[in-house]
Design a protein around this motif. Structure first.
Motif, PDB file in Angstrom:
ATOM      1  N   GLU A 145     -11.421 -11.864  -1.497  1.00 37.34           N
ATOM      2  CA  GLU A 145     -12.353 -11.009  -2.247  1.00 37.34           C
ATOM      3  C   GLU A 145     -13.160 -10.144  -1.281  1.00 37.34           C
ATOM      4  O   GLU A 145     -13.717 -10.638  -0.299  1.00 37.34           O
ATOM      5  CB  GLU A 145     -13.287 -11.854  -3.124  1.00 37.34           C
ATOM      6  CG  GLU A 145     -12.608 -12.415  -4.348  1.00 37.34           C
ATOM      7  CD  GLU A 145     -13.611 -12.961  -5.364  1.00 37.34           C
ATOM      8  OE1 GLU A 145     -14.820 -12.742  -5.183  1.00 37.34           O
ATOM      9  OE2 GLU A 145     -13.161 -13.609  -6.326  1.00 37.34           O
ATOM     10  N   GLY A 146     -13.208  -8.856  -1.582  1.00 33.61           N
ATOM     11  CA  GLY A 146     -13.943  -7.909  -0.756  1.00 33.61           C
ATOM     12  C   GLY A 146     -13.137  -7.331   0.391  1.00 33.61           C
ATOM     13  O   GLY A 146     -13.547  -6.340   1.005  1.00 33.61           O
ATOM     14  N   GLU A 147     -12.004  -7.921   0.710  1.00 35.22           N
ATOM     15  CA  GLU A 147     -11.201  -7.467   1.846  1.00 35.22           C
ATOM     16  C   GLU A 147     -10.440  -6.191   1.507  1.00 35.22           C
ATOM     17  O   GLU A 147     -10.004  -5.995   0.368  1.00 35.22           O
ATOM     18  CB  GLU A 147     -10.213  -8.562   2.252  1.00 35.22           C
ATOM     19  CG  GLU A 147      -9.410  -8.248   3.506  1.00 35.22           C
ATOM     20  CD  GLU A 147      -8.459  -9.368   3.880  1.00 35.22           C
ATOM     21  OE1 GLU A 147      -7.805  -9.237   4.939  1.00 35.22           O
ATOM     22  OE2 GLU A 147      -8.360 -10.363   3.122  1.00 35.22           O
ATOM     23  N   VAL A 148     -10.270  -5.332   2.507  1.00 37.37           N
ATOM     24  CA  VAL A 148      -9.503  -4.097   2.370  1.00 37.37           C
ATOM     25  C   VAL A 148      -8.258  -4.212   3.253  1.00 37.37           C
ATOM     26  O   VAL A 148      -8.366  -4.513   4.446  1.00 37.37           O
ATOM     27  CB  VAL A 148     -10.319  -2.859   2.770  1.00 37.37           C
ATOM     28  CG1 VAL A 148      -9.482  -1.591   2.610  1.00 37.37           C
ATOM     29  CG2 VAL A 148     -11.591  -2.766   1.938  1.00 37.37           C
ATOM     30  N   SER A 149      -7.107  -3.987   2.670  1.00 34.26           N
ATOM     31  CA  SER A 149      -5.857  -4.125   3.423  1.00 34.26           C
ATOM     32  C   SER A 149      -5.706  -3.007   4.447  1.00 34.26           C
ATOM     33  O   SER A 149      -6.336  -1.955   4.348  1.00 34.26           O
ATOM     34  CB  SER A 149      -4.663  -4.093   2.460  1.00 34.26           C
ATOM     35  OG  SER A 149      -4.422  -2.765   2.023  1.00 34.26           O
ATOM     36  N   LYS A 150      -4.827  -3.245   5.410  1.00 35.75           N
ATOM     37  CA  LYS A 150      -4.401  -2.164   6.292  1.00 35.75           C
ATOM     38  C   LYS A 150      -3.394  -1.295   5.536  1.00 35.75           C
ATOM     39  O   LYS A 150      -2.826  -1.737   4.536  1.00 35.75           O
ATOM     40  CB  LYS A 150      -3.768  -2.743   7.551  1.00 35.75           C
ATOM     41  CG  LYS A 150      -4.767  -3.496   8.429  1.00 35.75           C
ATOM     42  CD  LYS A 150      -4.083  -4.041   9.676  1.00 35.75           C
ATOM     43  CE  LYS A 150      -5.094  -4.769  10.552  1.00 35.75           C
ATOM     44  NZ  LYS A 150      -4.463  -5.331  11.782  1.00 35.75           N
ATOM     45  N   PRO A 151      -3.152  -0.082   5.967  1.00 34.08           N
ATOM     46  CA  PRO A 151      -2.163   0.759   5.278  1.00 34.08           C
ATOM     47  C   PRO A 151      -0.787   0.089   5.283  1.00 34.08           C
ATOM     48  O   PRO A 151      -0.382  -0.519   6.275  1.00 34.08           O
ATOM     49  CB  PRO A 151      -2.148   2.051   6.106  1.00 34.08           C
ATOM     50  CG  PRO A 151      -3.484   2.095   6.749  1.00 34.08           C
ATOM     51  CD  PRO A 151      -3.832   0.659   7.056  1.00 34.08           C
ATOM     52  N   PHE A 152      -0.097   0.183   4.156  1.00 34.12           N
ATOM     53  CA  PHE A 152       1.251  -0.363   4.057  1.00 34.12           C
ATOM     54  C   PHE A 152       2.085   0.543   3.163  1.00 34.12           C
ATOM     55  O   PHE A 152       1.551   1.347   2.397  1.00 34.12           O
ATOM     56  CB  PHE A 152       1.238  -1.792   3.495  1.00 34.12           C
ATOM     57  CG  PHE A 152       0.798  -1.888   2.055  1.00 34.12           C
ATOM     58  CD1 PHE A 152       1.730  -1.901   1.027  1.00 34.12           C
ATOM     59  CD2 PHE A 152      -0.554  -1.938   1.717  1.00 34.12           C
ATOM     60  CE1 PHE A 152       1.334  -1.979  -0.302  1.00 34.12           C
ATOM     61  CE2 PHE A 152      -0.962  -2.017   0.395  1.00 34.12           C
ATOM     62  CZ  PHE A 152      -0.011  -2.034  -0.617  1.00 34.12           C
ATOM     63  N   LYS A 153       3.394   0.370   3.258  1.00 33.36           N
ATOM     64  CA  LYS A 153       4.324   1.241   2.550  1.00 33.36           C
ATOM     65  C   LYS A 153       4.948   0.521   1.374  1.00 33.36           C
ATOM     66  O   LYS A 153       5.346  -0.643   1.476  1.00 33.36           O
ATOM     67  CB  LYS A 153       5.423   1.712   3.501  1.00 33.36           C
ATOM     68  CG  LYS A 153       6.401   2.720   2.906  1.00 33.36           C
ATOM     69  CD  LYS A 153       7.435   3.154   3.950  1.00 33.36           C
ATOM     70  CE  LYS A 153       8.398   4.196   3.385  1.00 33.36           C
ATOM     71  NZ  LYS A 153       9.407   4.616   4.385  1.00 33.36           N
ATOM     72  N   SER A 154       5.023   1.207   0.230  1.00 35.95           N
ATOM     73  CA  SER A 154       5.820   0.755  -0.906  1.00 35.95           C
ATOM     74  C   SER A 154       6.922   1.791  -1.112  1.00 35.95           C
ATOM     75  O   SER A 154       6.996   2.774  -0.376  1.00 35.95           O
ATOM     76  CB  SER A 154       4.970   0.640  -2.176  1.00 35.95           C
ATOM     77  OG  SER A 154       4.723   1.926  -2.742  1.00 35.95           O
ATOM     78  N   GLN A 155       7.734   1.592  -2.121  1.00 30.60           N
ATOM     79  CA  GLN A 155       8.784   2.581  -2.371  1.00 30.60           C
ATOM     80  C   GLN A 155       8.224   3.889  -2.915  1.00 30.60           C
ATOM     81  O   GLN A 155       8.953   4.873  -3.039  1.00 30.60           O
ATOM     82  CB  GLN A 155       9.818   2.014  -3.347  1.00 30.60           C
ATOM     83  CG  GLN A 155       9.273   1.713  -4.727  1.00 30.60           C
ATOM     84  CD  GLN A 155      10.363   1.223  -5.653  1.00 30.60           C
ATOM     85  OE1 GLN A 155      11.221   1.987  -6.067  1.00 30.60           O
ATOM     86  NE2 GLN A 155      10.328  -0.053  -5.970  1.00 30.60           N
ATOM     87  N   PHE A 156       6.920   3.922  -3.204  1.00 30.33           N
ATOM     88  CA  PHE A 156       6.327   5.123  -3.800  1.00 30.33           C
ATOM     89  C   PHE A 156       5.433   5.906  -2.836  1.00 30.33           C
ATOM     90  O   PHE A 156       5.116   7.057  -3.086  1.00 30.33           O
ATOM     91  CB  PHE A 156       5.517   4.748  -5.035  1.00 30.33           C
ATOM     92  CG  PHE A 156       6.329   4.114  -6.116  1.00 30.33           C
ATOM     93  CD1 PHE A 156       7.154   4.871  -6.920  1.00 30.33           C
ATOM     94  CD2 PHE A 156       6.293   2.740  -6.313  1.00 30.33           C
ATOM     95  CE1 PHE A 156       7.933   4.293  -7.905  1.00 30.33           C
ATOM     96  CE2 PHE A 156       7.065   2.147  -7.305  1.00 30.33           C
ATOM     97  CZ  PHE A 156       7.887   2.916  -8.090  1.00 30.33           C
ATOM     98  N   GLY A 157       4.987   5.268  -1.756  1.00 32.12           N
ATOM     99  CA  GLY A 157       4.087   5.943  -0.836  1.00 32.12           C
ATOM    100  C   GLY A 157       3.372   4.927   0.034  1.00 32.12           C
ATOM    101  O   GLY A 157       3.794   3.776   0.165  1.00 32.12           O
ATOM    102  N   TYR A 158       2.254   5.343   0.633  1.00 34.93           N
ATOM    103  CA  TYR A 158       1.443   4.468   1.479  1.00 34.93           C
ATOM    104  C   TYR A 158       0.137   4.143   0.780  1.00 34.93           C
ATOM    105  O   TYR A 158      -0.484   5.015   0.156  1.00 34.93           O
ATOM    106  CB  TYR A 158       1.175   5.139   2.824  1.00 34.93           C
ATOM    107  CG  TYR A 158       2.381   5.138   3.743  1.00 34.93           C
ATOM    108  CD1 TYR A 158       2.547   4.138   4.687  1.00 34.93           C
ATOM    109  CD2 TYR A 158       3.355   6.128   3.640  1.00 34.93           C
ATOM    110  CE1 TYR A 158       3.662   4.127   5.531  1.00 34.93           C
ATOM    111  CE2 TYR A 158       4.470   6.129   4.475  1.00 34.93           C
ATOM    112  CZ  TYR A 158       4.611   5.121   5.410  1.00 34.93           C
ATOM    113  OH  TYR A 158       5.712   5.112   6.234  1.00 34.93           O
TER     114      TYR A 158
END
Length: 488
Positions: A292-305
């Motif tokens: 809770e409250g954490e922000v992920s690092k940038p990551f890639k899905s099949q739709f974008g980042y």
């Protein structure tokens, strides 16, 4: 077992319509709370609140007696509810001649019974936070459609935004309770091959359903490549946003509104998701790994980042916010993609390679590549598409193709607006025909399962009606309901 296919189709239609019309008014007959469209891979006046008890019902008896059609447990059904449901049914394409007021009243009573019993069932939980999020999404969509909150309040004759929110909250809470109760009733209903066979054999030959023209379709998709420098720019932008949020306390929601490239941006990137939602698997994996409250690092899905922030963990559900930025293709990569698929088409037409082999070798569509480009109908789970179910954008192309003929190159785009190219072929065409057990097993199984589910619901209703407070008023006492609502 006696079965009339026409009646079965009508019952099915009314049953499905009821799930849409449970909100009882055109303002509330909105689509279910939307998920992020870039991630999905593969749908009243004077309402008594669920907490209302019988003493509250008695206080409402001050209304005109003929204004209350029925009382089911803690809920009222007003004559106006039935009128609204009819109006919505007509807007959805059902004619007045198809539905009687007795049928509408019966369906409304069933919906109230589901919601009332859901309140008694400790395994069914609908949180206020979930309903509030659903309500926020509805209001956001409606404001977007109508232009402003002022116009929305004026259109629906509400004095202020809170009055509209309160009413929508009550309706959405009831709808979620009823839907979850229905799902629980039929969740364990299964059907065996022998039951399917018996179902089919019990249909008189002259009453067996007729299925329309069907086709099987395969496709090859070629997507323009995104230059690595474009991807690097997007990752850098997301890292800058994340740093500003984590280090400087900037608002994630504000950045989502300003920069995110999807349908959730208007509400600050807010979503409520579960593990069962048909979302991109990488997106779900990252979301469910956060605290809770954490922000992920940038990551890639099949739709974008993306970057994701976990707002709240609620059992099996997550309240999150996310930002997606989609790297851009260039004119050169678009031209290269078109040139590539033109060459692939020529190889197939010249007989140098089969469509099946070309799809497995070249197609950029992971979901179909392993099956030679064969498309699966999401409605049935098999490869057959009725022509009426074919994507309108390619209907003319499909309808005019002969078996094994290859279409010209078509340009399409995904949910995020990214363009790609494809060619399609018709692997099989099936003419309109009377149901055949071996050829149409999947469809027949679905009809048989649906009937068994109806029977399970009917059994449940008859049991619960006996233990629920039910009062039918006025002309509705004379209705011939399928269930024993008048408790004779």
């Amino acid at each position: 077992m006696q079965l009339n296919i026409t009646n079965l189709k009508f019952t099915t239609k009314l049953y499905l319509a009821a799930l849409v019309f449970i909100s009882y008014g055109s303002v509330y007959a909105q689509p279910p709370a939307e998920k992020d469209s870039t991630l999905v891979i593969t749908d009243k006046d004077n309402l008594v609140k669920p907490a209302l008890k019988k003493d509250s019902i008695n206080s409402n008896q001050r209304r005109k007696a003929d204004g209350i059609a029925a009382v089911i447990g803690d809920y009222l059904i007003l004559d106006s509810d039935i009128t609204k449901m009819r109006e919505d049914a007509e807007q959805q394409g059902l004619s007045s001649a198809e539905i009687t007021n007795c049928q509408l009243a019966g369906r409304l009573m069933e919906n109230k019974l589901y919601a009332h019993q859901a309140l008694q069932d400790t395994t069914i939980v609908v949180s206020d936070a979930e309903v509030t999020a659903m309500t926020d999404q509805q209001i956001s969509r409606m404001v977007s459609q109508i232009g402003s909150m002022e116009k929305l309040l004026d259109f629906y004759r509400k004095e202020d935004e809170q009055a509209l929110r309160d009413e929508l909250f009550s309706i959405n809470k009831e709808r979620r309770l009823a839907n979850q109760m229905q799902e629980k009733i039929i969740s364990k209903v299964e059907i065996t091959p022998e039951e399917v066979r018996k179902f089919f054999n019990d249909i008189p030959e002259d009453e067996r359903p007729q299925f329309g023209d069907e086709v099987e379709i395969a496709q090859i998709v070629i997507k323009p490549e995104v230059p690595k420098e474009e991807e690097d720019k997007v990752v850098e932008r997301l890292n800058e946003m994340r740093e500003d949020i984590v280090e400087n306390g900037a608002s994630f929601a504000t950045k989502a509104v300003l920069y995110s490239e999807d349908a959730t941006s208007s509400r600050g990137g807010q979503m409520t998701i579960t593990r069962e939602d048909p979302l991109d698997k990488d997106f779900k994996q990252v979301a469910f790994s956060l605290r809770e409250g954490e922000v992920s690092k940038p990551f890639k899905s099949q739709f974008g980042y993306h970057i994701i922030q976990l707002d709240k963990l609620r059992g099996q559900k997550l309240d999150i916010r996310h930002i997606i930025i989609i790297p851009k293709v260039t004119e050169k990569t678009v031209a290269d993609a078109k040139d590539k698929i033109e060459k692939i088409r020529k190889e197939i037409v010249d007989g140098e390679i089969t469509f099946d082999d070309a799809a497995r070798k070249y197609s950029d569509e992971k979901e179909t590549r392993g099956d030679g480009g064969q498309l699966i109908n999401p409605k049935t789970g098999d490869t057959h598409f009725e022509l009426t179910d074919v994507d309108p954008l390619i209907y003319d192309k499909v309808n005019n193709l002969k078996e094994d003929e290859v279409s010209l190159v078509l340009m399409d785009q995904n949910r995020t607006g990214q363009k790609f190219f494809k060619i399609i072929t018709l692997t099989h065409r099936y003419s309109e025909h009377i149901a055949d057990y071996s050829k149409d097993y999947t469809k027949i199984k679905e009809l048989a399962l649906r009937e068994k589910q109806f029977k399970a619901i009917e059994k449940w209703q008859n049991e619960k009606i006996k233990e629920t407070y039910v009062k039918i008023n006025g002309d509705y006492k004379n209705c011939e309901f399928n269930s024993n609502w008048v408790k004779n």
